[in-house]
Design an enzyme around this catalytic site. Structure first.
Site, PDB file in Angstrom:
ATOM      1  CD  GLU A  79      -1.706  -2.385   1.663  1.00 14.87           C
ATOM      2  OE1 GLU A  79      -0.508  -2.620   1.964  1.00 14.87           O
ATOM      3  OE2 GLU A  79      -2.625  -3.219   1.818  1.00 14.87           O
ATOM      4  CG  PHE A 119      -9.620  -9.737  10.940  1.00 14.13           C
ATOM      5  CD1 PHE A 119      -8.372 -10.147  11.391  1.00 14.13           C
ATOM      6  CD2 PHE A 119      -9.871  -9.742   9.571  1.00 14.13           C
ATOM      7  CE1 PHE A 119      -7.392 -10.556  10.492  1.00 14.13           C
ATOM      8  CE2 PHE A 119      -8.904 -10.164   8.671  1.00 14.13           C
ATOM      9  CZ  PHE A 119      -7.654 -10.564   9.138  1.00 14.13           C
ATOM     10  CD  GLN A 120      -7.314  -7.312   7.287  1.00 16.43           C
ATOM     11  OE1 GLN A 120      -8.248  -7.077   6.526  1.00 16.43           O
ATOM     12  NE2 GLN A 120      -6.179  -7.838   6.857  1.00 16.43           N
TER      13      GLN A 120
END
Lengths: 180, 594
Positions: B49, B111-112
């Site tokens: 990213e 999560f994330q």
């Protein structure tokens, strides 16, 4: 906050009109911490128009020039308008809640002092009294000192809020930071 | 028309004129990636990213249009924080879309999940967490408006997965309503007059041109003002190309590794006309000793820059181009400007420029001087001077080449030894100093200007940070060219340890041979070449220039002992500039004269 009589430092009051949106307070306080500006106190509340809130910030102008603080604040997209109030030209008020130790012998003295300062007794027990006082920060400082000998159990003060002093010569002392 | 939030998001980007998104999908952004299949917008799939962010920056640098990056929540979002901070420092317009966990999961350590609007508050111009699919077109319109107007900068829009999946009725806002956002535009006429007065009475003026010249598309206006008033111009690291290096009035880069002429002219000026520059510490050196006799006119679109570092005599909060045009107008109305008043100054400045140019040990360039032998590598052939590689590259590339660089010694040499004649031909990480910038930024630049040749000059340290994006470039057929000035060191850090830490080299050796850059380049689908002698330099560059279907990486083995000169040691006064050892006599002569 409860130590000694507070000196009146070189401070300025900023009355900041912001959009009433999530995270705006974090943006303002984050700006102050990231640029190294000191805040003495900060108070936030919605205005009569619920789309906006007003943040009253007492800033230490020793830590950075006031114009720089205002210019940086003004860059925040959610900050709509900044008014600067010089302490001499503002009416400031703050709220104090205090619980002091006061047995039966001392109770009357404490109640009397609260009365002198125009405060109210909120709660009384055998050994303690909780009082509330609103007023100019200096007056609250004096009251705090007078309570100290009895034994302050707990004390809380809000940040201050302020409005410009009314004056026949209209808006002297109120400077609105232009959107540059 | 009913559609999902995700469809509305992609449609909003189309309405915003987006032609390319640099991104990488993941769980929370999945809904938004589905309509991308049917969109006219090109998507470049990155390998990390951070690459997406720097590609978007490179694209924005060369096109002036906002770069767009799209990543998922959590680690996807945190990986793009560095490019956001980079773009914030260098005022690069960027719109970053991040996926977020569903609204109901926010705050649960799902999560994330990462609080990316909180994390990026200090490195974006503004950011938004969308809470309702109906907000999407409005927020995207606001995001592009904020990123591209006033002082440009990065913005971030965080989109929870349930919001992307929700249904909304499509609309496109014709206007944005941001009551607290009022970018400056036209200059205050009284301030312009006051500035013109200072300019017309100065006898040692210098124009201190910064990145704001490029952001406001003011290069023609700058040329006109400089010529109208015969004022020498320095171009900061962010403004290289904003004024042609070949122009007689151009003094090149000021600052820590700037030219002697630029640094000294500023020190001795009686007027600095700062145009879209911000008195960065790398330019001023010791602030108290910076340009002590100069009055200052400071033009910036950001009111907070005026007086932030140096209090100006005249501050003008305005778009740079409009302010410069107004200044030129006012000065022209005053009549005779080419007075003899400036003649001694121009003569003085020209002499500095001529007598103390950038230099290096050219005798060693052919590889015969023992001075080129790196004593850490016994038995190796003599090493190339990095400046020689840059000069050869400069002279062997077409005039419309875009030069991209990473951060460190190679960056300074690139700025010093290139000849910038055109705006938007230089892409680098100035304020943040982000190693690893150049490979992805070059890819973004090539996407933005496919007709231009794009060369990245990189260091071996920088290259190892983001080289994986060459896989992206190969797959997407984005034929960038990378020149690694491989000295086997973190060179700039080594230089500081050499100069300020008694040559105690702590953790700066990287090895020129590991990794094998040619093998690595080939493994990533690029053409890989290695150049070790002076004779091989030009043929390798010419071969690279012929390659048009894939990236090229050249591993130039350069002399690790080489240092960047001139140099103003950190915290020192610009008067204490250290020049190349071969120029000591010239420096003495220049100083005794002034």
């Amino acid at each position: 906050m409860t130590t000694a009589r507070r000196q009146v430092p070189r401070h300025h009051l900023l009355s900041v009109l912001v959009e009433n949106k999530a995270g705006v307070l974090a943006r303002v306080s984050g700006l102050f911490s990231r640029r190294g500006y000191n805040i003495f106190s900060l108070a936030v509340a919605p205005t009569d128009d619920e789309a906006f809130s007003r943040i009253t910030i007492v800033v230490d102008v020793e830590s950075a020039p006031l114009e720089q603080i205002i210019a940086q604040l003004d860059k925040l997209v959610n900050v709509v308008e900044i008014s600067e109030l010089h302490p001499d030209e503002a009416r400031e008020a703050e709220l104090l809640l205090v619980t002091v130790a006061a047995d039966a012998a001392e109770r009357a003295q404490v109640i009397q002092l609260v009365g002198v300062f125009g405060g109210r007794i909120l709660d009384v027990s055998h050994g303690e009294i909780t009082a509330m006082l609103a007023g100019a920060p200096g007056s609250l400082d004096d009251f705090e000192e007078l309570m100290r000998p009895y034994g302050i159990v707990e004390l809380q003060r809000t940040g201050r809020v302020a409005l410009p002093r009314l004056d026949v010569s209209a808006d002297r002392g109120l400077r609105v930071a232009e959107g540059a | 028309m009913q559609m999902t939030g995700a469809q509305a998001l992609v449609k909003s980007l189309e309405h915003g004129g987006v032609e390319v998104i640099f991104g990488l999908p993941g769980g929370a952004i999945l809904p938004v990636y589905d309509p991308i299949i049917d969109s006219s917008i090109r998507h470049v799939l990155v390998r990390h990213e951070q690459g997406a962010g720097h590609m978007a920056e490179g694209y924005a640098h060369v096109t002036g249009r906002p770069g767009v990056a799209m990543v998922t929540s959590g680690p996807g979002a945190t990986n793009i924080v560095t490019p956001l901070a980079d773009a914030y420092m260098d005022s690069i317009p960027l719109v970053c879309i991040t996926g977020q966990v569903s609204s109901s999961a926010i705050g649960t350590d799902a999560f994330q999940e990462a609080d990316i609007t909180g994390i990026t508050m200090g490195v974006t111009k503004h950011n938004w967490l969308i809470t309702d699919a109906n907000e999407i077109p409005r927020v995207i319109a606001e995001a592009f408006h904020v990123a591209t107007t006033g002082r440009p900068g990065p913005v971030l829009v965080d989109v929870p997965k349930d919001v992307a999946n929700a249904t909304m009725e499509w609309y496109w806002p014709e206007e944005v309503d941001l009551p607290g956002y009022r970018p400056a535009a036209a200059p205050d006429p009284a301030a312009v007059e006051a500035a013109a007065e200072l300019i017309s009475s100065a006898s040692r003026p210098v124009i201190y041109a910064g990145g704001g010249i490029l952001k406001s598309r003011a290069t023609e206006a700058l040329l006109e003002l400089a010529e109208l008033t015969s004022t020498p111009v320095v171009t900061t690291l962010m403004a290289r190309g904003a004024f042609p290096d070949s122009h007689p009035l151009c003094l090149g880069m000021p600052g820590m590794h700037g030219s002697y002429g630029a640094v000294t002219a500023m020190q001795q000026a009686d007027l600095l006309v700062a145009l879209g520059s911000r008195f960065d510490d790398r330019v001023t050196g010791n602030l108290a000793a910076f340009a002590p006799g100069a009055k200052v006119v400071h033009v910036d679109i950001d009111a907070a820059e005026i007086g932030k570092v140096r209090r100006p005599d005249v501050g003008i909060v305005a778009d740079c181009r409009l302010a410069i045009e107004a200044l030129s107008g006012s000065l022209r109305a005053r009549g005779d400007l080419r007075t003899s008043r400036l003649a001694p100054w121009l003569e003085q400045v020209a002499r500095w420029k001529e007598e103390l140019p950038y230099t290096y040990d050219r005798g060693a360039a052919d590889g015969t001087s023992p001075a080129t032998t790196d004593r850490r590598l016994p038995g190796r052939p003599p090493l190339l001077k990095p400046q020689f590689v840059l000069e050869t590259l400069r002279d062997a590339t077409p005039p419309d080449t875009v030069l991209v660089s990473g951060v460190g010694q190679h960056q300074m040499w690139a700025s010093q030894f290139w000849r910038f004649e055109r705006p938007y031909s230089w892409v680098n990480s100035g304020g943040l100093g982000t190693m690893g910038f150049s490979v992805p930024a070059a890819i973004g630049a090539k996407v933005g200007r496919p007709e231009a040749t794009v060369w990245a000059v990189d260091g071996d340290g920088c290259f190892q940070m983001t080289a994986q994006e060459l896989v992206t470039a190969s797959v997407e057929r984005i034929p960038v060219k990378i020149a690694i000035l491989n000295n086997g060191y973190l060179g700039m850090v080594r230089q500081w340890q050499h100069m300020f830490y008694e040559e105690r080299y702590s953790e700066v050796y990287l090895s020129p041979d590991l990794p094998d850059y040619v093998g690595w380049a080939e493994a990533m689908g690029c053409v890989g070449m290695r150049v070790e002698t002076a004779e091989e330099v030009l043929p390798a560059i010419e071969k690279a220039n012929q390659v048009d279907d894939r990236p090229v990486v050249i591993d130039f083995r350069t002399d690790a002992m080489e240092q960047v000169f001139p140099m103003v040691p950190a915290g020192a006064s610009n008067d204490d500039i250290v020049v190349h050892p071969s120029q000591t006599a010239a420096l003495e002569k220049a100083r005794s004269r002034s």
